[in-house]
Design an enzyme around this catalytic site. Structure first.
Site, PDB file in Angstrom:
ATOM      1  N   CYS A 166       3.020  -4.807   6.729  1.00  0.00           N
ATOM      2  CA  CYS A 166       2.710  -4.703   5.306  1.00  0.00           C
ATOM      3  C   CYS A 166       3.896  -4.102   4.556  1.00  0.00           C
ATOM      4  O   CYS A 166       4.872  -3.669   5.147  1.00  0.00           O
ATOM      5  CB  CYS A 166       1.474  -3.839   5.090  1.00  0.00           C
ATOM      6  SG  CYS A 166      -0.040  -4.633   5.693  1.00  0.00           S
ATOM      7  N   HIS A 193       0.819  -1.212   0.000  1.00  0.00           N
ATOM      8  CA  HIS A 193       0.000   0.000   0.000  1.00  0.00           C
ATOM      9  C   HIS A 193       0.855   1.264   0.000  1.00  0.00           C
ATOM     10  O   HIS A 193       2.081   1.210   0.178  1.00  0.00           O
ATOM     11  CB  HIS A 193      -0.955  -0.008   1.208  1.00  0.00           C
ATOM     12  CG  HIS A 193      -0.282  -0.042   2.543  1.00  0.00           C
ATOM     13  ND1 HIS A 193       0.313   1.058   3.106  1.00  0.00           N
ATOM     14  CD2 HIS A 193      -0.122  -1.063   3.429  1.00  0.00           C
ATOM     15  CE1 HIS A 193       0.810   0.729   4.284  1.00  0.00           C
ATOM     16  NE2 HIS A 193       0.571  -0.556   4.510  1.00  0.00           N
TER      17      HIS A 193
END
Lengths: 316, 230
Positions: B196, B180
């Site tokens: 992440c 992301h």
């Protein structure tokens, strides 16, 4: 048309009871590209030259060899030696259910590095990995030990690479990594792109030798007196009871087939025993599937189209 | 100091310190989390310099971008993987998108504060522009201010997930991991996210536009100890 059966499809048919006409022969489809192309070449040739319908089954090597033992599988397209010497010896000489094509393809199994690795780290020989100052250059996790990929967890060679690392002693200076080949090769690609050092188990023929400038690390020539392999399945103390601190014996792989074919379908047995692929064939197959992204059956048909004379010789 | 920082470039390496091992997620094997710090090379003084959050923030404030090595660039990348495949090298803080003709786009990334925590072969299962962010329970307990977003923070420039998100699936199952964007672009090259892969918003928007759903994602072993004990 050659039918390919994966485990899931076969299981679904078992559940639904859908009728399936039995194929004339079952050919194993192991999980690496050259074996898959070879399986398709054999299947296509059986169809074209002998009118036989072959079913390709995706299975691991040990499952396929067990299937040969039970009379359920007739062909394994690529059996590696000496990795499977014990199993082949049992099936061929004791049980007399398996035959090996004699014209095998010469193969290599080594510890490899990129050329840049050799230049940067000074590593030249497998025994250099015992030197802490060399091993530390392959350290990516800060524990002072280097890392080395020794193969995929299910490969017959991986157990032997563990024995080799233990016998040489570099299992004390290097962490032995087992992981799927795709991850290991991507790590080689990334290391090569960045010019970072990397060492890894390598086998050939393999397309990695076309992709990168690869150096095989030096080691003493194979010495049978220094190779004692005790398999993990045979002893809890297998690692201590084993020894293998020289290079691998000359390796090769062969088409293997059910001995019963010699009586039941002698013309097929004759064809299978006559197949004579070479390292150039295998490398081209591997490259076409892995790098050029062609399906194995397409590569097989292209190979057949370009080698009609050889197929003709094998099917005389 | 700013002079020194302006010379930082041309090479990176990871400096490693062990953090508490924790089983995070098993994909291709046993995965153990760890701390992996970054260093960058100071060409002027010819020495490696710790690339800490403080150094990174200062560098970003001065230059408005991450060091050159972490900037998006096309590199030679000889691989058997198909164009469109993503290869994530958490150790080096790089994400590669394979292109034709043995090239790849290399992006700088930030990874989890305890390393990425796992390795394996997964895929892009879903894509989202300006994704909603929902803080996990632990974060709400730790940071009461985040409680106001317990039902989801709308996408936007202040949203921690940034401009785009690629949702990582193993088969048909969402792994909960994402690639992301970020509202902290200075953090590229560091290990400070919650596990992440974070990229700056320009880069993740570029990646988003190039990647198809179903794309293969290879996560390399990070600090190879991921596979210890297998």
């Amino acid at each position: 048309m050659v039918r390919v059966f994966g485990a899931a499809v076969a299981f679904a048919i078992l559940l639904t009871g859908a009728p399936v006409r039995a194929a004339d022969m079952v050919i194993g489809l192991p999980a690496w590209p050259s074996a898959q192309v070879t399986a398709h070449i054999i299947a296509e040739t059986l169809k074209d030259r002998y009118g036989l319908d072959a079913e390709l089954q995706e299975r691991g090597t040990m499952t396929l060899l067990a299937g040969v033992g039970r009379g359920e599988v007739q062909v394994h397209p690529e059996v590696w030696l000496p990795n499977l010497a014990r199993q082949v010896d049992k099936l061929s000489n004791e049980d007399k259910v398996l035959k090996l094509n004699t014209a095998g393809v010469s193969a290599t199994q080594n510890i490899c590095a990129t050329k840049a690795t050799v230049e940067q780290t000074g590593v030249k020989a497998v025994a250099d990995l015992l030197k802490p100052e060399i091993a530390a250059q392959f350290d990516s996790d800060g524990d002072g030990k280097g890392e080395i990929w020794i193969g995929a967890p299910t490969w017959s060679s991986t157990e032997i690479e563990k024995i080799r690392a233990h016998s040489y002693g570099y299992d004390k200076t290097m962490t032995l990594l087992e992981m799927p080949e795709d991850i290991a090769m991507a790590a080689v690609d990334a290391a090569s792109s960045l010019g970072r050092p990397i060492v890894f188990y390598c086998y050939g023929p393999h397309h990695v030798f076309q992709l990168h400038d690869i150096v095989m690390l030096e080691e003493p020539a194979y010495d049978p007196a220094r190779w004692t392999i005790v398999h993990r399945a045979d002893s809890n103390d297998w690692l201590e009871q084993s020894n293998a601190d020289t290079a691998w014996d000359a390796s090769s792989f062969h088409v293997a087939y059910a001995a019963s074919l010699s009586e039941q379908r002698p013309e097929v047995a004759s064809f299978l025993s006559a197949i004579a692929l070479n390292a150039k064939d295998i490398t081209a197959m591997s490259y076409a599937v892995e790098v050029e992204d062609k399906p194995a059956d397409v590569v097989a048909r292209e190979w057949i189209a370009g080698n009609k004379d050889r197929i003709g010789e094998w099917t005389k | 100091m700013s002079g020194l920082m302006s010379k930082l470039a041309a090479g990176l390496r990871a400096a490693f310190t062990w953090g508490p091992a924790a089983l995070v997620l098993t994909l291709a094997g046993v995965a153990m989390a760890q701390n992996v710090g970054t260093q960058i090379y100071d060409n002027t003084n010819r020495k490696w310099v710790d690339y800490t959050p403080q150094v990174a923030a200062r560098y970003y404030r001065i230059h408005g971008q991450a060091p050159e090595e972490f900037q998006r660039q096309v590199v030679q990348f000889r691989t058997a993987e198909k164009p469109g495949t993503i290869i994530i090298d958490g150790d080096r803080h790089f994400l590669y998108l394979v292109l034709p003709n043995f090239q790849a786009i290399r992006y700088g990334i930030g990874v989890g504060r305890e390393g990425f925590g796992w390795a394996g072969i997964v895929k892009v299962g879903r894509k989202q522009e300006w994704p909603t962010w929902t803080p996990p329970k632990e974060m709400i307990e730790r940071d009461p201010d985040s409680a106001k977003w317990a039902n989801g923070m709308p996408g936007g420039p202040d949203n921690p997930l940034g401009a785009r998100a690629l949702y990582i699936y193993e088969g048909n199952r969402d792994t909960i991991y994402r690639i992301h964007g970020t509202n902290q672009p200075w953090s590229i090259g560091l290990n400070i996210s919650s596990g992440c892969i974070r990229m700056n918003n320009d880069d993740v928007t570029d990646l988003y536009s190039r990647v198809e759903i179903g794309a293969k994602v290879i996560v390399l072993m990070q600090g190879a100890a991921l596979y210890k004990g297998v």
